[in-house]
Design a protein around this motif. Structure first.
Motif, mmCIF file in Angstrom:
data_model
loop_
_atom_site.group_PDB
_atom_site.id
_atom_site.type_symbol
_atom_site.label_atom_id
_atom_site.label_comp_id
_atom_site.label_asym_id
_atom_site.label_seq_id
_atom_site.Cartn_x
_atom_site.Cartn_y
_atom_site.Cartn_z
ATOM 1 N N VAL A 47 -2.925 0.778 -3.498
ATOM 2 C CA VAL A 47 -3.374 -0.565 -3.177
ATOM 3 C C VAL A 47 -2.152 -1.472 -3.240
ATOM 4 C CG1 VAL A 47 -4.955 -2.432 -3.752
ATOM 5 C CG2 VAL A 47 -5.624 -0.054 -4.186
ATOM 6 N N ALA A 48 -1.817 -2.073 -2.111
ATOM 7 C CA ALA A 48 -0.612 -2.911 -2.021
ATOM 8 C C ALA A 48 -0.920 -4.388 -2.209
ATOM 9 C CB ALA A 48 0.057 -2.704 -0.667
ATOM 10 N N GLY A 49 -2.207 -4.745 -2.179
ATOM 11 C CA GLY A 49 -2.615 -6.132 -2.340
ATOM 12 C C GLY A 49 -4.100 -6.237 -2.067
ATOM 13 N N ARG A 50 -4.597 -7.445 -2.052
ATOM 14 C CA ARG A 50 -6.020 -7.661 -1.771
ATOM 15 C C ARG A 50 -6.190 -8.890 -0.889
ATOM 16 N NH1 ARG A 50 -10.432 -5.247 -4.488
ATOM 17 N NH2 ARG A 50 -9.755 -3.542 -5.841
ATOM 18 N N GLN A 51 -7.177 -8.816 -0.004
ATOM 19 C CA GLN A 51 -7.638 -9.954 0.772
ATOM 20 C C GLN A 51 -9.051 -10.251 0.290
ATOM 21 O OE1 GLN A 51 -7.295 -8.938 4.933
ATOM 22 N NE2 GLN A 51 -5.058 -8.848 4.869
ATOM 23 N N GLY A 52 -9.171 -11.222 -0.628
ATOM 24 C CA GLY A 52 -10.429 -11.396 -1.332
ATOM 25 C C GLY A 52 -10.639 -10.189 -2.224
ATOM 26 N N GLN A 53 -11.782 -9.528 -2.045
ATOM 27 C CA GLN A 53 -12.026 -8.310 -2.822
ATOM 28 C C GLN A 53 -11.637 -7.049 -2.046
ATOM 29 O OE1 GLN A 53 -15.649 -7.833 -5.005
ATOM 30 N NE2 GLN A 53 -15.858 -10.003 -5.445
ATOM 31 N N GLN A 54 -11.279 -7.196 -0.769
ATOM 32 C CA GLN A 54 -10.941 -6.011 0.022
ATOM 33 C C GLN A 54 -9.519 -5.550 -0.257
ATOM 34 O OE1 GLN A 54 -10.377 -5.416 4.628
ATOM 35 N NE2 GLN A 54 -12.521 -5.158 4.090
ATOM 36 N N ARG A 55 -9.387 -4.256 -0.490
ATOM 37 C CA ARG A 55 -8.079 -3.687 -0.785
ATOM 38 C C ARG A 55 -7.228 -3.570 0.475
ATOM 39 N NH1 ARG A 55 -10.089 1.422 -4.371
ATOM 40 N NH2 ARG A 55 -11.560 1.531 -2.638
ATOM 41 N N VAL A 56 -5.940 -3.770 0.303
ATOM 42 C CA VAL A 56 -4.942 -3.591 1.357
ATOM 43 C C VAL A 56 -4.090 -2.401 0.968
ATOM 44 C CG1 VAL A 56 -2.975 -4.633 2.546
ATOM 45 C CG2 VAL A 56 -4.950 -6.047 1.917
ATOM 46 N N TRP A 57 -3.894 -1.468 1.909
ATOM 47 C CA TRP A 57 -3.289 -0.177 1.603
ATOM 48 C C TRP A 57 -1.887 -0.052 2.180
ATOM 49 C CZ3 TRP A 57 -6.246 2.651 -1.615
ATOM 50 C CH2 TRP A 57 -7.625 2.391 -1.631
ATOM 51 N N ASP A 58 -1.073 0.770 1.508
ATOM 52 C CA ASP A 58 0.231 1.148 2.052
ATOM 53 C C ASP A 58 0.630 2.487 1.446
ATOM 54 O OD1 ASP A 58 2.503 1.034 3.590
ATOM 55 O OD2 ASP A 58 3.265 -0.822 2.716
ATOM 56 N N LEU A 59 1.686 3.055 2.003
ATOM 57 C CA LEU A 59 2.204 4.310 1.474
ATOM 58 C C LEU A 59 2.722 4.101 0.053
ATOM 59 C CD1 LEU A 59 4.219 5.532 4.600
ATOM 60 C CD2 LEU A 59 1.880 6.165 3.938
ATOM 61 N N ALA A 60 2.495 5.082 -0.799
ATOM 62 C CA ALA A 60 2.867 4.951 -2.212
ATOM 63 C C ALA A 60 4.359 4.679 -2.379
ATOM 64 C CB ALA A 60 2.467 6.213 -2.979
ATOM 65 N N GLU A 61 5.188 5.332 -1.568
ATOM 66 C CA GLU A 61 6.629 5.166 -1.748
ATOM 67 C C GLU A 61 7.090 3.749 -1.418
ATOM 68 O OE1 GLU A 61 6.222 7.567 2.217
ATOM 69 O OE2 GLU A 61 5.213 7.474 0.254
ATOM 70 N N ARG A 62 6.268 2.997 -0.684
ATOM 71 C CA ARG A 62 6.631 1.614 -0.383
ATOM 72 C C ARG A 62 6.047 0.623 -1.390
ATOM 73 N NH1 ARG A 62 6.233 2.118 6.085
ATOM 74 N NH2 ARG A 62 4.151 1.229 5.795
ATOM 75 N N VAL A 63 5.128 1.083 -2.212
ATOM 76 C CA VAL A 63 4.493 0.211 -3.194
ATOM 77 C C VAL A 63 5.126 0.378 -4.573
ATOM 78 C CG1 VAL A 63 2.321 -0.362 -4.365
ATOM 79 C CG2 VAL A 63 2.309 0.238 -1.929
ATOM 80 N N LEU A 64 5.372 1.608 -4.956
ATOM 81 C CA LEU A 64 5.943 1.840 -6.288
ATOM 82 C C LEU A 64 7.340 1.240 -6.384
ATOM 83 C CD1 LEU A 64 5.000 5.514 -7.202
ATOM 84 C CD2 LEU A 64 4.385 3.471 -8.487
ATOM 85 N N PRO A 65 7.658 0.545 -7.482
ATOM 86 C CA PRO A 65 9.016 0.032 -7.644
ATOM 87 C C PRO A 65 10.006 1.155 -7.893
ATOM 88 C CG PRO A 65 7.726 -0.330 -9.633
ATOM 89 C CD PRO A 65 6.770 0.191 -8.607
ATOM 90 N N ASP A 66 11.268 0.887 -7.643
ATOM 91 C CA ASP A 66 12.298 1.913 -7.804
ATOM 92 C C ASP A 66 12.371 2.443 -9.230
ATOM 93 O OD1 ASP A 66 12.951 1.572 -5.161
ATOM 94 O OD2 ASP A 66 14.649 0.233 -5.541
ATOM 95 N N TRP A 67 12.025 1.606 -10.201
ATOM 96 C CA TRP A 67 12.148 2.002 -11.599
ATOM 97 C C TRP A 67 10.946 2.794 -12.112
ATOM 98 C CZ3 TRP A 67 8.031 0.123 -14.161
ATOM 99 C CH2 TRP A 67 7.422 -1.037 -13.679
#
Length: 407
Positions: free
Chosen positions: A178-198
């Motif tokens: 889950v990369a964010g939310r629009q209201g209660q609806q989840r917004v999706w993206d690839l895990a490697e683009r969401v997880l921080p480098d650390w």
């Protein structure tokens, strides 16, 4: 194994549990670091869409922190990425530094044959979703094309909702997040683009994960049986738990205790984490700062209803799906915590049109102390303030034991 060397009376056991749940003492300064500290100690905040009063995770934090800025949670989730959404005992907000613990479910899902068969039959849909996210993500669910070859069959609300089912599967596998939310609806993206480098993305062996998770679960509970540990935090994902607890006991990381008083013993064995023994000894010496507050129906302290009844003598069930005329306490009832006891329930709703907190009813337990009345009234006022309500509308008289204080 040697017999348990300590005996906790039930009140001391409750006080340890409440203390480890961060429900004692005056609220601390409610900044992002305080939020992170609470989520770290609790392990997770259950996400639930019902917002009759406020979303559950917001109430769980309010019970511990008092007033705070909900925007800080959004920043921790979507900007700093120190928190993320994943599945524990339910959909929840969890700590990014616990990613290795959650990796066990990621690499084992799905385990049910129906879902495995459906996934095998829908590789086109799986690949299509990953391609759409790679090319155009982040995307809300409604923007993702359904290319299923075989429809998902279910008698529940997910029947035929192929994109939702595949997104849920890929999310649980850790392929997407889950990369964010629009209201209660989840917004999706690839895990490697969401997880921080650390982010700690290592995937430890099963036994190490169980060793880590069992300690996180026990520390959140304060004092617990193996069954309690298994049903908390990453619920029902503790293979070989008895052996892990035995090894932790040999290593001095956990200690077995008895919970008993007046010749009556709660069936065990019970465990306390070694890191919490100093806290236990302070509580035993009388260092106890009780608090009175209201708890979400999904609060971490009482989400295990059976344990709540066993340890607190408090029977709690949600009545959302009970016909209105058959409800005993109300639609969205918040238990009242007073010190180490659950002394009653409140049936509130935030009327956003009038800006008032409506309290349909207040119920006191048969043994609720009269002295709790002023603190219950203060807790209601604190909740109204947190919600930004202009005031409180009490629709029924408070129970007699608190009537002089709550009006």
């Amino acid at each position: 194994m040697a017999p348990a060397s300590r005996t906790l009376d039930p009140a001391l056991a409750r006080r340890l549990a409440v203390s480890r749940q961060r429900l004692t003492g005056p609220p601390v300064a409610a900044d992002p670091e305080a939020i992170m500290s609470v989520v770290t100690d609790l392990g997770s905040l259950q996400i639930d869409p019902i917002s009759v009063v406020a979303r559950s995770h917001l109430l769980v934090l309010w019970s511990r922190l008092g007033r705070y800025d909900p925007a800080d949670i959004q920043a921790l989730l979507w900007r700093e990425r120190r928190l993320f959404e994943y599945w524990t005992h339910a959909a929840a907000i969890v700590c990014t530094h616990d990613y290795p613990i959650h990796s066990l479910l990621m690499r084992r899902h799905p385990r049910h044959q129906q879902l495995r068969d459906w996934l095998a039959a829908n590789q086109t849909l799986r690949r299509s979703i990953l391609r759409q996210l790679r090319a155009n993500g982040p995307l809300p669910t409604r923007a993702i094309e359904d290319r299923a070859e075989v429809a998902w069959q279910s008698s529940g609300w997910t029947g035929g909702r192929n994109v939702d089912r595949m997104l849920d599967l890929l999310w649980t596998q850790g392929r997407i997040m889950v990369a964010g939310r629009q209201g209660q609806q989840r917004v999706w993206d690839l895990a490697e683009r969401v997880l921080p480098d650390w982010a700690p993305t290592r995937r430890p062996p099963e036994r190490e994960v169980v060793r880590l998770a069992a300690q996180r679960s026990l520390r959140a509970l304060g004092v617990a049986t193996a069954r309690d540990i298994d049903r908390h935090f990453t619920a029902y994902r503790y293979p070989g738990l008895d052996g892990v607890l035995a090894a932790l006991e040999r290593a001095g990381r956990v200690e077995r205790v008895r919970v008993a008083a007046d010749g009556s013993e709660h069936p065990g064995p019970w465990y306390v984490h070694a890191d919490d023994l100093p806290l236990l000894e302070r509580l035993q010496a009388g260092d106890w700062q009780p608090r009175t507050t209201l708890l979400s129906p999904f609060d971490n302290l009482l989400i295990n209803r059976e344990r709540t009844e066993r340890l607190f003598g408090f029977h709690y069930r949600m009545e959302i799906y009970v016909p209105k005329a058959a409800r005993r306490y109300g639609y969205y009832v918040l238990p009242i915590l007073h010190g180490d006891r659950l002394v009653g329930r409140v049936d509130p709703a935030m009327d956003r049109r009038s800006g008032r907190l409506v309290v349909h009813a207040i119920h006191a337990e048969p043994d609720a102390p009269e002295a709790a009345g002023p603190a219950v009234a203060a807790a209601l006022q604190d909740l109204a303030s947190f919600l930004g309500a202009d005031g409180i509308d009490l629709r029924q008289k408070a129970p007699q034991v608190w009537r002089s204080a709550v009006s």
